[in-house]
Design an enzyme around this catalytic site. Structure first.
Site, PDB file in Angstrom:
ATOM      1  N   ASP A 104       1.019  -1.113   0.049  1.00  0.00           N
ATOM      2  CA  ASP A 104       0.042   0.093  -0.012  1.00  0.00           C
ATOM      3  C   ASP A 104       0.814   1.237  -0.003  1.00  0.00           C
ATOM      4  O   ASP A 104       0.702   2.103  -0.701  1.00  0.00           O
ATOM      5  CB  ASP A 104      -0.863  -0.041   1.015  1.00  0.00           C
ATOM      6  CG  ASP A 104      -0.477  -0.225   2.607  1.00  0.00           C
ATOM      7  OD1 ASP A 104       0.835  -0.517   2.605  1.00  0.00           O
ATOM      8  OD2 ASP A 104      -0.959  -0.200   3.669  1.00  0.00           O
ATOM      9  N   ASP A 107       6.399   4.280   3.711  1.00  0.00           N
ATOM     10  CA  ASP A 107       6.648   5.141   4.718  1.00  0.00           C
ATOM     11  C   ASP A 107       8.245   5.318   5.150  1.00  0.00           C
ATOM     12  O   ASP A 107       9.070   6.068   4.132  1.00  0.00           O
ATOM     13  CB  ASP A 107       5.738   4.970   5.731  1.00  0.00           C
ATOM     14  CG  ASP A 107       5.831   5.993   7.016  1.00  0.00           C
ATOM     15  OD1 ASP A 107       6.237   7.144   6.555  1.00  0.00           O
ATOM     16  OD2 ASP A 107       5.370   5.903   7.966  1.00  0.00           O
TER      17      ASP A 107
HETATM   18  P1  IMP Z   1       7.276   1.525   6.768  1.00  0.00           P
HETATM   19  O1  IMP Z   1       7.913   0.187   7.475  1.00  0.00           O
HETATM   20  O2  IMP Z   1       7.582   2.691   7.794  1.00  0.00           O
HETATM   21  O3  IMP Z   1       7.598   1.982   5.300  1.00  0.00           O
HETATM   22  O4  IMP Z   1       5.688   1.209   6.790  1.00  0.00           O
HETATM   23  C1  IMP Z   1       4.925   0.466   6.106  1.00  0.00           C
HETATM   24  C2  IMP Z   1       3.615   0.368   6.481  1.00  0.00           C
HETATM   25  O5  IMP Z   1       3.417   1.029   7.794  1.00  0.00           O
HETATM   26  C3  IMP Z   1       2.571   0.148   5.547  1.00  0.00           C
HETATM   27  O6  IMP Z   1       2.399  -0.924   4.878  1.00  0.00           O
HETATM   28  C4  IMP Z   1       1.478   0.620   6.254  1.00  0.00           C
HETATM   29  O7  IMP Z   1       0.731  -0.557   6.848  1.00  0.00           O
HETATM   30  C5  IMP Z   1       1.870   1.546   7.267  1.00  0.00           C
HETATM   31  N1  IMP Z   1       1.634   2.984   7.123  1.00  0.00           N
HETATM   32  C6  IMP Z   1       2.848   3.636   7.087  1.00  0.00           C
HETATM   33  N2  IMP Z   1       2.236   5.092   6.723  1.00  0.00           N
HETATM   34  C7  IMP Z   1       0.862   5.002   6.595  1.00  0.00           C
HETATM   35  C8  IMP Z   1      -0.192   5.959   6.699  1.00  0.00           C
HETATM   36  O8  IMP Z   1       0.029   6.922   6.286  1.00  0.00           O
HETATM   37  N3  IMP Z   1      -1.473   5.313   6.879  1.00  0.00           N
HETATM   38  C9  IMP Z   1      -1.617   4.089   7.113  1.00  0.00           C
HETATM   39  N4  IMP Z   1      -0.758   3.035   7.490  1.00  0.00           N
HETATM   40  C10 IMP Z   1       0.556   3.693   7.148  1.00  0.00           C
END
Ligand code: IMP
Length: 183
Positions: A104, A107
């Site tokens: 999705d 981040d």
């Molecule tokens: P990362 O490891 O920080 O890149 O985060 C990945 C996961 O965090 C994604 O697959 C989402 O499930 C969740 N996530 C990150 N940002 C958001 C947001 O803005 N809204 C909802 N879920 C998020």
């Protein structure tokens, strides 16, 4: 669910249903061209990628296989923990397979960078990433995302599979969650 149904919970629309459909069609055409005759295995990351996976695969014109993983990197809040745990693993062996991770959002990039190397270490022939959204300003690690839907600001977004505390996944669009919902 549409914007009118969530009222002031969402403060700004990032991508409308129509914009998402157009972007998905564009990404599907690229994936079709890149994976022609490769029997690509799409690995969806639960639960956020469900809408993207459903729409992307139906827009594609080549045969695909689908599998799912569930990993945890978030609790019930809005900050990344950096700790990745497998909650549900793949059903099949991926040795020699061309894998495309469907996610999705990127981040911090921590989840995907971990997942990509994890799938590589199982002997996949190739591992690429498709993400509907990416927050470039939030990146903590470099991850090569081959297919990106939209680059967005560092704000907490919901809809089209993305949740806040398991809510809002069924919004037909993507929007910024109003601060009063979590602060
Ligand atoms: P990362 O490891 O920080 O890149 O985060 C990945 C996961 O965090 C994604 O697959 C989402 O499930 C969740 N996530 C990150 N940002 C958001 C947001 O803005 N809204 C909802 N879920 C998020």
């Amino acid at each position: 669910m549409d914007l009118a149904a969530v009222g002031t919970d969402v403060e700004k629309v990032i991508a409308t249903e129509e914009q998402l459909a157009a972007k998905i069609a564009e990404l599907a055409a690229r994936v079709d061209a890149d994976y022609k005759d490769k029997n690509v295995l799409l690995v969806g990351v639960l639960k956020g990628a469900i809408m993207a996976m459903a729409d992307l695969t139906r827009a594609m014109q080549t045969h695909i296989e689908m599998d799912w993983m569930a990993v945890s990197s978030y609790g019930s809040g809005t900050k990344s923990s950096g700790v990745v745990r497998i909650l549900k693993d793949l059903d099949r062996d991926i040795t020699g397979r061309h894998v495309l991770i469907v996610e999705d959002i990127v981040d911090t990039g921590l989840t995907l960078s971990w997942l990509k190397s994890n799938l590589f270490s199982r002997g996949a022939a190739s591992v690429e990433i498709l993400a509907i959204l990416r927050k470039p300003e939030a990146a903590k690690v470099e991850v090569d995302v081959k297919y990106v839907g939209f680059d967005i600001p560092k704000e907490f977004v919901v809809g089209y599979g993305l949740d806040f505390d398991e809510k809002y996944r069924n919004l037909s669009f993507i929007g910024v969650l109003a601060k009063h919902m979590y602060s």
